[in-house]
Design a protein around this motif. Structure first.
Motif, PDB file in Angstrom:
ATOM      1  N   ASN A 157       0.842  -1.196   0.000  1.00  0.00           N
ATOM      2  CA  ASN A 157       0.000   0.000   0.000  1.00  0.00           C
ATOM      3  C   ASN A 157       0.876   1.244   0.000  1.00  0.00           C
ATOM      4  OD1 ASN A 157      -2.546   1.290  -0.009  1.00  0.00           O
ATOM      5  ND2 ASN A 157      -2.405   1.690   2.185  1.00  0.00           N
ATOM      6  N   LYS A 158       0.259   2.355  -0.354  1.00  0.00           N
ATOM      7  CA  LYS A 158       0.887   3.671  -0.231  1.00  0.00           C
ATOM      8  C   LYS A 158       0.186   4.422   0.893  1.00  0.00           C
ATOM      9  CE  LYS A 158       1.967   4.059  -5.174  1.00  0.00           C
ATOM     10  NZ  LYS A 158       1.765   4.867  -6.402  1.00  0.00           N
ATOM     11  N   ILE A 159       0.963   4.908   1.840  1.00  0.00           N
ATOM     12  CA  ILE A 159       0.419   5.711   2.939  1.00  0.00           C
ATOM     13  C   ILE A 159       0.648   7.176   2.597  1.00  0.00           C
ATOM     14  CG2 ILE A 159       0.616   6.262   5.402  1.00  0.00           C
ATOM     15  CD1 ILE A 159       1.511   3.362   5.836  1.00  0.00           C
ATOM     16  N   THR A 160      -0.427   7.928   2.501  1.00  0.00           N
ATOM     17  CA  THR A 160      -0.318   9.313   2.018  1.00  0.00           C
ATOM     18  C   THR A 160      -0.917  10.340   2.970  1.00  0.00           C
ATOM     19  OG1 THR A 160      -2.377   9.044   0.759  1.00  0.00           O
ATOM     20  CG2 THR A 160      -0.311   8.605  -0.410  1.00  0.00           C
ATOM     21  N   ASN A 161      -1.424   9.904   4.114  1.00  0.00           N
ATOM     22  CA  ASN A 161      -2.012  10.885   5.036  1.00  0.00           C
ATOM     23  C   ASN A 161      -0.992  11.447   6.023  1.00  0.00           C
ATOM     24  OD1 ASN A 161      -1.873   8.331   6.220  1.00  0.00           O
ATOM     25  ND2 ASN A 161      -3.548   8.758   7.644  1.00  0.00           N
ATOM     26  N   LYS A 162       0.000  10.650   6.391  1.00  0.00           N
ATOM     27  CA  LYS A 162       1.097  11.075   7.259  1.00  0.00           C
ATOM     28  C   LYS A 162       2.345  10.302   6.877  1.00  0.00           C
ATOM     29  CE  LYS A 162      -1.688  11.940  11.427  1.00  0.00           C
ATOM     30  NZ  LYS A 162      -1.821  11.628  12.879  1.00  0.00           N
ATOM     31  N   ASN A 163       3.502  10.971   7.018  1.00  0.00           N
ATOM     32  CA  ASN A 163       4.763  10.267   6.732  1.00  0.00           C
ATOM     33  C   ASN A 163       4.661   9.464   5.438  1.00  0.00           C
ATOM     34  OD1 ASN A 163       6.097  11.063   9.204  1.00  0.00           O
ATOM     35  ND2 ASN A 163       4.804   9.582  10.268  1.00  0.00           N
ATOM     36  N   ASN A 164       4.423  10.145   4.336  1.00  0.00           N
ATOM     37  CA  ASN A 164       4.209   9.459   3.059  1.00  0.00           C
ATOM     38  C   ASN A 164       5.275   8.398   2.800  1.00  0.00           C
ATOM     39  OD1 ASN A 164       2.129  11.237   2.787  1.00  0.00           O
ATOM     40  ND2 ASN A 164       2.900  12.244   0.953  1.00  0.00           N
ATOM     41  N   ARG A 165       4.782   7.200   2.506  1.00  0.00           N
ATOM     42  CA  ARG A 165       5.708   6.094   2.276  1.00  0.00           C
ATOM     43  C   ARG A 165       4.968   4.930   1.641  1.00  0.00           C
ATOM     44  NH1 ARG A 165       3.889   6.249   7.439  1.00  0.00           N
ATOM     45  NH2 ARG A 165       3.551   4.334   8.649  1.00  0.00           N
ATOM     46  N   GLU A 166       5.752   4.015   1.075  1.00  0.00           N
ATOM     47  CA  GLU A 166       5.201   2.747   0.641  1.00  0.00           C
ATOM     48  C   GLU A 166       5.399   1.748   1.775  1.00  0.00           C
ATOM     49  OE1 GLU A 166       5.948   1.951  -3.885  1.00  0.00           O
ATOM     50  OE2 GLU A 166       7.632   3.143  -3.119  1.00  0.00           O
ATOM     51  N   ILE A 167       4.469   0.804   1.886  1.00  0.00           N
ATOM     52  CA  ILE A 167       4.568  -0.198   2.940  1.00  0.00           C
ATOM     53  C   ILE A 167       4.307  -1.576   2.356  1.00  0.00           C
ATOM     54  CG2 ILE A 167       2.146   0.136   3.628  1.00  0.00           C
ATOM     55  CD1 ILE A 167       3.022  -0.519   6.527  1.00  0.00           C
ATOM     56  N   VAL A 168       5.111  -2.543   2.778  1.00  0.00           N
ATOM     57  CA  VAL A 168       4.901  -3.923   2.351  1.00  0.00           C
ATOM     58  C   VAL A 168       4.810  -4.822   3.577  1.00  0.00           C
ATOM     59  CG1 VAL A 168       5.925  -3.775   0.048  1.00  0.00           C
ATOM     60  CG2 VAL A 168       7.407  -4.225   2.023  1.00  0.00           C
ATOM     61  N   LEU A 169       3.889  -5.761   3.524  1.00  0.00           N
ATOM     62  CA  LEU A 169       3.756  -6.797   4.551  1.00  0.00           C
ATOM     63  C   LEU A 169       4.310  -8.090   3.960  1.00  0.00           C
ATOM     64  CD1 LEU A 169       2.695  -8.180   7.122  1.00  0.00           C
ATOM     65  CD2 LEU A 169       0.428  -8.266   6.039  1.00  0.00           C
TER      66      LEU A 169
END
Length: 229
Positions: free
Chosen positions: A5-17
């Motif tokens: 996912n892409k987190i764009t509301n705070k600390n913009n970053r991509e995240i992988v599980l």
């Protein structure tokens, strides 16, 4: 299972599980997350390669999580992550680690060669509740001990047995000592630990102002980062 996912509301970053080998501890009373672990290295590596293909480097920041610590991710997957970091010009990495690995964090810093923000699930700074009730096996006594090695902490909110005073103290400690924090509101799962609805409702109202803090992320559901099931 969503794993990117892409987190764009705070600390913009991509995240992988990612999948990994079993958690080194694996006995926390509230956690069934470890069901995602596997002993089949070929299967783990194959799945992780597919997940990692999603990374674009758009924000130059990547967070890698797994059902345990980053030290349980297979070596081949770690090499794949390092290659992507170099190819996509990623400049900062978020990783998770259990307290027992506190003396090995520099191994990851040296391996990846970029700044790493290490996250730790302390769950609470109440030593008895953390270790005797949640069975966390994280035997530090003071926030300063945690701060020496970790820049971000995860708190567990709304478990039966917790008190308002305990949560207030935990949040005060976080705000005074840590650059980042994730507050996980407990959601009932397959374990015997149960959610305290009254405590959760109090927290949601009392601490709604934290939603405006750039360095504090409140997860009201355990899939709010857009990964998981």
């Amino acid at each position: 299972m969503d794993r990117y996912n892409k987190i764009t509301n705070k600390n913009n970053r991509e995240i992988v599980l990612l999948k990994s080998f079993p958690c080194v501890w694996g006995k926390c009373s509230f956690c069934d997350y470890i069901d995602d672990n596997s002993l089949n290295e070929e299967e783990i590596v194959k799945l992780n390669k597919e997940v990692l293909k999603n990374i674009t480097g758009e924000f130059k920041v990547l967070e890698v999580i797994n059902s345990g610590s980053c030290f349980e991710i297979p070596k081949e997957t770690l090499n794949d992550i390092k290659k992507i970091i170099q190819e996509k010009n990623i400049e900062k990495l978020f990783l998770e680690s259990h307290w027992c690995y506190k003396n090995r964090l520099d191994e990851m810093r040296e391996f990846f060669g970029i700044p790493i923000i290490f996250k730790i699930g302390v769950e609470t700074f109440d030593n008895n509740f953390r270790n005797l009730v949640l069975n966390k096996n994280a035997n530090f006594k003071t926030p300063e001990e945690v701060k020496e090695n970790f820049q971000s902490v995860c708190l567990l909110i709304g478990v039966k047995g917790q008190t308002k005073e305990m949560i207030k103290r935990d949040i005060d400690i976080v705000l005074k000592n840590f650059d980042y924090a994730t507050l996980n509101v407990f959601v009932n799962n397959t374990t015997d630990v149960k959610r305290d609805e009254e405590l959760v409702q109090w927290f949601v109202e009392e601490y709604k102002y934290l939603n405006s803090y750039d360095n504090i992320e409140v997860l009201y559901n355990n899939t709010d980062f857009g990964v998981g099931d």
